[in-house]
Design an enzyme around this catalytic site. Structure first.
Site, PDB file in Angstrom:
ATOM      1  N   GLU A  60      48.911  28.958  47.030  1.00 46.07           N
ATOM      2  CA  GLU A  60      49.758  29.645  46.072  1.00 46.07           C
ATOM      3  C   GLU A  60      51.160  29.820  46.638  1.00 46.07           C
ATOM      4  O   GLU A  60      51.381  29.647  47.842  1.00 46.07           O
ATOM      5  CB  GLU A  60      49.138  31.015  45.758  1.00 46.07           C
ATOM      6  CG  GLU A  60      47.807  30.844  45.054  1.00 46.07           C
ATOM      7  CD  GLU A  60      47.183  32.163  44.661  1.00 46.07           C
ATOM      8  OE1 GLU A  60      47.910  33.152  44.538  1.00 46.07           O
ATOM      9  OE2 GLU A  60      45.962  32.167  44.467  1.00 46.07           O
ATOM     10  N   VAL A  70      32.180  33.802  46.220  1.00 42.58           N
ATOM     11  CA  VAL A  70      32.183  33.204  47.559  1.00 42.58           C
ATOM     12  C   VAL A  70      31.906  31.714  47.449  1.00 42.58           C
ATOM     13  O   VAL A  70      30.881  31.321  46.890  1.00 42.58           O
ATOM     14  CB  VAL A  70      31.101  33.833  48.472  1.00 42.58           C
ATOM     15  CG1 VAL A  70      31.127  33.196  49.850  1.00 42.58           C
ATOM     16  CG2 VAL A  70      31.289  35.338  48.579  1.00 42.58           C
ATOM     17  N   THR A 122      42.956  30.814  34.973  1.00 44.10           N
ATOM     18  CA  THR A 122      42.421  29.535  35.462  1.00 44.10           C
ATOM     19  C   THR A 122      40.906  29.456  35.247  1.00 44.10           C
ATOM     20  O   THR A 122      40.393  28.486  34.665  1.00 44.10           O
ATOM     21  CB  THR A 122      42.728  29.382  36.968  1.00 44.10           C
ATOM     22  OG1 THR A 122      44.128  29.569  37.151  1.00 44.10           O
ATOM     23  CG2 THR A 122      42.316  28.026  37.492  1.00 44.10           C
ATOM     24  N   VAL A 123      40.184  30.472  35.688  1.00 50.20           N
ATOM     25  CA  VAL A 123      38.721  30.436  35.593  1.00 50.20           C
ATOM     26  C   VAL A 123      38.256  30.793  34.179  1.00 50.20           C
ATOM     27  O   VAL A 123      37.384  30.118  33.611  1.00 50.20           O
ATOM     28  CB  VAL A 123      38.076  31.392  36.632  1.00 50.20           C
ATOM     29  CG1 VAL A 123      36.567  31.385  36.504  1.00 50.20           C
ATOM     30  CG2 VAL A 123      38.494  30.999  38.042  1.00 50.20           C
ATOM     31  N   LYS A 146      35.192  37.430  51.762  1.00 45.88           N
ATOM     32  CA  LYS A 146      33.987  36.650  51.462  1.00 45.88           C
ATOM     33  C   LYS A 146      32.913  36.863  52.531  1.00 45.88           C
ATOM     34  O   LYS A 146      31.715  36.957  52.211  1.00 45.88           O
ATOM     35  CB  LYS A 146      34.351  35.169  51.342  1.00 45.88           C
ATOM     36  CG  LYS A 146      35.246  34.915  50.121  1.00 45.88           C
ATOM     37  CD  LYS A 146      35.883  33.545  50.179  1.00 45.88           C
ATOM     38  CE  LYS A 146      36.736  33.280  48.952  1.00 45.88           C
ATOM     39  NZ  LYS A 146      37.572  32.084  49.112  1.00 45.88           N
ATOM     40  N   LYS A 192      35.921  38.584  44.549  1.00 46.30           N
ATOM     41  CA  LYS A 192      35.625  38.985  45.940  1.00 46.30           C
ATOM     42  C   LYS A 192      36.391  40.241  46.328  1.00 46.30           C
ATOM     43  O   LYS A 192      35.946  41.024  47.164  1.00 46.30           O
ATOM     44  CB  LYS A 192      35.962  37.852  46.911  1.00 46.30           C
ATOM     45  CG  LYS A 192      37.456  37.586  47.052  1.00 46.30           C
ATOM     46  CD  LYS A 192      37.796  36.143  47.097  1.00 46.30           C
ATOM     47  CE  LYS A 192      39.209  35.943  46.579  1.00 46.30           C
ATOM     48  NZ  LYS A 192      39.453  34.664  46.011  1.00 46.30           N
ATOM     49  N   ASP A 204      41.432  36.599  52.829  1.00 45.56           N
ATOM     50  CA  ASP A 204      40.552  36.106  51.762  1.00 45.56           C
ATOM     51  C   ASP A 204      39.174  35.755  52.346  1.00 45.56           C
ATOM     52  O   ASP A 204      38.134  36.137  51.791  1.00 45.56           O
ATOM     53  CB  ASP A 204      41.204  34.862  51.119  1.00 45.56           C
ATOM     54  CG  ASP A 204      40.285  34.178  50.131  1.00 45.56           C
ATOM     55  OD1 ASP A 204      40.258  34.590  48.965  1.00 45.56           O
ATOM     56  OD2 ASP A 204      39.574  33.231  50.534  1.00 45.56           O
ATOM     57  N   GLY A 229      49.133  22.116  44.964  1.00 49.98           N
ATOM     58  CA  GLY A 229      48.432  23.164  44.215  1.00 49.98           C
ATOM     59  C   GLY A 229      47.240  23.751  44.957  1.00 49.98           C
ATOM     60  O   GLY A 229      46.473  24.526  44.383  1.00 49.98           O
ATOM     61  N   GLU A 243      28.074  34.570  42.017  1.00 47.97           N
ATOM     62  CA  GLU A 243      28.095  33.345  42.823  1.00 47.97           C
ATOM     63  C   GLU A 243      29.526  32.861  43.093  1.00 47.97           C
ATOM     64  O   GLU A 243      29.861  32.413  44.189  1.00 47.97           O
ATOM     65  CB  GLU A 243      27.322  32.244  42.093  1.00 47.97           C
ATOM     66  CG  GLU A 243      27.137  30.985  42.893  1.00 47.97           C
ATOM     67  CD  GLU A 243      26.297  31.238  44.138  1.00 47.97           C
ATOM     68  OE1 GLU A 243      25.104  31.490  43.996  1.00 47.97           O
ATOM     69  OE2 GLU A 243      26.860  31.204  45.242  1.00 47.97           O
TER      70      GLU A 243
HETATM   71  N1  LIG Z   1      41.101  30.138  40.609  1.00 42.84           N
HETATM   72  C1  LIG Z   1      40.080  29.779  41.365  1.00 42.84           C
HETATM   73  O1  LIG Z   1      39.954  28.614  41.771  1.00 42.84           O
HETATM   74  C2  LIG Z   1      39.029  30.797  41.739  1.00 42.84           C
HETATM   75  C3  LIG Z   1      37.933  30.383  42.555  1.00 42.84           C
HETATM   76  C4  LIG Z   1      36.928  31.304  42.886  1.00 42.84           C
HETATM   77  C5  LIG Z   1      37.049  32.610  42.421  1.00 42.84           C
HETATM   78  N2  LIG Z   1      38.140  32.984  41.672  1.00 42.84           N
HETATM   79  C6  LIG Z   1      38.210  34.359  41.214  1.00 42.84           C
HETATM   80  O2  LIG Z   1      38.199  34.385  39.782  1.00 42.84           O
HETATM   81  C7  LIG Z   1      38.958  35.492  39.335  1.00 42.84           C
HETATM   82  C8  LIG Z   1      40.016  35.003  38.342  1.00 42.84           C
HETATM   83  O3  LIG Z   1      40.880  34.099  39.005  1.00 42.84           O
HETATM   84  P1  LIG Z   1      41.920  33.197  38.186  1.00 42.84           P
HETATM   85  O4  LIG Z   1      42.434  32.196  39.161  1.00 42.84           O
HETATM   86  O5  LIG Z   1      41.322  32.721  36.899  1.00 42.84           O
HETATM   87  O6  LIG Z   1      43.061  34.284  37.869  1.00 42.84           O
HETATM   88  P2  LIG Z   1      44.289  34.127  36.842  1.00 42.84           P
HETATM   89  O7  LIG Z   1      44.525  32.696  36.504  1.00 42.84           O
HETATM   90  O8  LIG Z   1      45.404  34.934  37.422  1.00 42.84           O
HETATM   91  O9  LIG Z   1      43.768  34.855  35.505  1.00 42.84           O
HETATM   92  C9  LIG Z   1      43.586  36.241  35.429  1.00 42.84           C
HETATM   93  C10 LIG Z   1      43.300  36.611  33.982  1.00 42.84           C
HETATM   94  O10 LIG Z   1      43.022  38.013  33.967  1.00 42.84           O
HETATM   95  C11 LIG Z   1      43.873  38.638  33.038  1.00 42.84           C
HETATM   96  N3  LIG Z   1      44.259  39.974  33.509  1.00 42.84           N
HETATM   97  C12 LIG Z   1      44.918  40.304  34.645  1.00 42.84           C
HETATM   98  N4  LIG Z   1      45.094  41.645  34.723  1.00 42.84           N
HETATM   99  C13 LIG Z   1      44.530  42.149  33.615  1.00 42.84           C
HETATM  100  C14 LIG Z   1      44.388  43.464  33.099  1.00 42.84           C
HETATM  101  N5  LIG Z   1      44.880  44.522  33.756  1.00 42.84           N
HETATM  102  N6  LIG Z   1      43.750  43.633  31.913  1.00 42.84           N
HETATM  103  C15 LIG Z   1      43.268  42.581  31.222  1.00 42.84           C
HETATM  104  N7  LIG Z   1      43.362  41.292  31.641  1.00 42.84           N
HETATM  105  C16 LIG Z   1      43.991  41.099  32.834  1.00 42.84           C
HETATM  106  C17 LIG Z   1      45.093  37.764  32.930  1.00 42.84           C
HETATM  107  O11 LIG Z   1      45.706  38.051  31.694  1.00 42.84           O
HETATM  108  P3  LIG Z   1      47.037  37.296  31.171  1.00 42.84           P
HETATM  109  O12 LIG Z   1      46.522  35.982  30.668  1.00 42.84           O
HETATM  110  O13 LIG Z   1      47.513  38.186  30.068  1.00 42.84           O
HETATM  111  O14 LIG Z   1      47.941  37.210  32.353  1.00 42.84           O
HETATM  112  C18 LIG Z   1      44.477  36.371  33.031  1.00 42.84           C
HETATM  113  O15 LIG Z   1      44.018  35.954  31.770  1.00 42.84           O
HETATM  114  C19 LIG Z   1      39.501  36.196  40.584  1.00 42.84           C
HETATM  115  O16 LIG Z   1      38.637  37.235  40.959  1.00 42.84           O
HETATM  116  C20 LIG Z   1      39.474  35.098  41.617  1.00 42.84           C
HETATM  117  O17 LIG Z   1      39.362  35.584  42.949  1.00 42.84           O
HETATM  118  C21 LIG Z   1      39.106  32.105  41.318  1.00 42.84           C
END
Ligand SMILES: NC(=O)c1ccc[n+]([C@@H]2O[C@H](COP(=O)([O-])OP(=O)(O)OC[C@H]3O[C@@H](n4cnc5c(N)ncnc54)[C@H](OP(=O)(O)O)[C@@H]3O)[C@@H](O)[C@H]2O)c1
Length: 408
Positions: free
Chosen positions: A177, A119, A16-17, A192, A92, A188, A174, A116
């Site tokens: 989760e 949190v 997602t990010v 933070k 986090k 969570d 959405g 940044e």
């Molecule tokens: N989503 C939000 O709104 C949000 C907001 C603030 C902070 N965050 C933080 O941002 C971070 C990412 O969140 P997200 O929502 O983008 O997560 P996500 O959608 O689950 O994406 C995770 C990515 O990391 C890859 N990955 C997972 N395990 C791996 C490994 N062992 N080796 C290599 N790549 C790996 C995944 O690969 P695949 O593509 O192969 O599965 C995927 O591309 C987290 O720390 C989260 O707490 C997210």
């Protein structure tokens, strides 16, 4: 004319990010180059199925870690730091468990470490506490740092529907989760608040040292009664200096309508920072979402392109105090007979609890007593509640929610 070398970014994670960051970077590369003098470009992308970490590290000036979770994120962050690369992370989970190891390594290596997005999503909490307020002595931080639970509580308040129904609605839209346990349990938010407390007070705080309570047990009538008392219910993280140390906690909490966090609705995050020097600053905005979070990550990347400052200074251990003063809301279902209120008041009085306001409702043979108590040491209030819970006229276990009393 383009003479400076491009600034090469190794992107770990393309979910997602990560995907939103890659899109935003290509849209903003011209503007960043104009502002900073170097053009940022992606040197390589690592996911579970593509890319090689060592190869990407070799070709990067900076690593963006948006994998999430503890391992292998921790290992990659440390390797990048020790290889002299700047690091930007949104993680986090890893910082609330291994922050000291990572901060120490970053200071030693003299690189930029920025986080940044870990949190408050795009709300610039980290930057403001760590940089803008570096000269202020922060006394207290209150935060709504989990958008999922804030959305659910806002819906419960708006519609009167149950926790379960509002959670289902959050999942449908959405905001929550499929497995919402980290959010609704308060864990969570605890992660933070551990990160915030570390920055605000310089004390090392591990997520496991942050007492937290979730929103699963909250009932719509708690919210309805509280509205009569002029209170709004939020999942609030608190980090404050108290006598003898630092207290960091996450609890469902009532706020008076005048508190800056009381009106923060929906999936928004907000943080109130208090210090004698500045009185109070409140920051609020979207706490999550791919494009919002990506914008915080790119902001960090741009900052790292223009050094310093960098990782937090060394931590100074301080006692973590768990028994602190708080105001409380108490909800009692009792038999409707004479002397009940007097007996409850007597027990509260013996523990030094003084009552600020009371709402009483008849319910056939039973009655509901809802009250707000003035601030008192938590152990004393809970001792009183323990005694009240054993009274024969009680018809259900007492329900307790903390209240923040400050008005600004
Ligand atoms: N989503 C939000 O709104 C949000 C907001 C603030 C902070 N965050 C933080 O941002 C971070 C990412 O969140 P997200 O929502 O983008 O997560 P996500 O959608 O689950 O994406 C995770 C990515 O990391 C890859 N990955 C997972 N395990 C791996 C490994 N062992 N080796 C290599 N790549 C790996 C995944 O690969 P695949 O593509 O192969 O599965 C995927 O591309 C987290 O720390 C989260 O707490 C997210």
């Amino acid at each position: 004319m383009r003479d400076a070398e491009p600034f090469r970014i190794g992107l770990l994670g393309h979910g997602t990010v990560g995907a939103a960051f890659a899109d935003l970077l290509s849209a903003r590369a011209d503007a960043v180059e104009l502002a900073v003098g170097r053009r940022p470009e992606i040197a390589g992308v690592l996911t579970r199925s593509r890319g090689d970490f060592e190869d990407i590290l070799e070709r990067s000036d900076l690593i963006v870690e948006v994998i999430g979770g503890v391992e292998p994120a921790r290992e990659y962050i440390l390797k990048a730091i020790r290889a002299g690369r700047h690091v930007v992370s949104a993680n986090k989970a890893v910082l609330s468990r291994h922050g000291e190891e990572i901060y120490d390594a970053a200071r030693e290596a003299g690189i930029q470490l920025r986080f940044e997005a870990a949190v408050g999503g795009v709300v610039p909490v980290i930057r403001v506490i760590h940089e803008t307020l570096a000269a202020a002595h922060v006394d207290r931080v209150h935060g709504i740092v989990n958008g999922t639970t804030n959305f659910i509580l806002s819906e419960m308040s708006r519609t009167g529907a149950s926790y379960a129904d509002c959670l289902a609605e959050a999942q449908r839209l959405g905001y929550a989760e499929a497995d919402p346990s980290d959010d609704v349990s308060g864990r969570d938010a605890a992660a933070k608040m551990a990160i915030i407390a570390r920055l605000a007070f310089g004390a090392p705080v591990h997520i496991d040292e942050v007492p937290h309570e979730g929103i699963e047990a909250l009932a719509p009538d708690d919210i309805a009664y509280a509205e009569e008392l002029g209170l709004a219910l939020k999942l609030v993280g608190s980090a404050e200096r108290v006598a003898g140390g630092v207290a960091v906690r996450v609890f469902p909490t009532f706020l008076y309508a005048e508190h800056p966090l009381a009106s923060v609705g929906g999936a928004f995050n907000a943080v109130t920072i208090e210090s004698e020097a500045i009185t109070e600053i409140t920051l609020s905005g979207p706490g999550a979402g791919g494009s919002q979070t990506a914008s915080a990550v790119l902001g960090d990347v741009i900052s790292a392109m223009i050094p310093p400052p960098s990782a937090p200074p060394p931590a100074v251990p301080q006692p973590l105090v768990s028994d602190v003063e708080s105001a409380f809301y108490l909800h009692l279902e009792v038999a409707d007979r004479p002397g009940v209120l007097a007996r409850v008041a007597e027990i509260l009085g013996l523990q030094g609890v003084s009552v600020k306001s009371v709402v009483q409702r008849g319910l056939g043979d039973n009655a509901r007593l809802v009250m707000v108590a003035h601030p008192v040491l938590e152990s004393r209030f809970m001792a009183a509640v323990g005694l009240i819970g054993r009274l024969d006229f009680l018809r259900a276990p007492p329900r307790v929610i903390r209240v923040i009393e400050e008005h600004f």
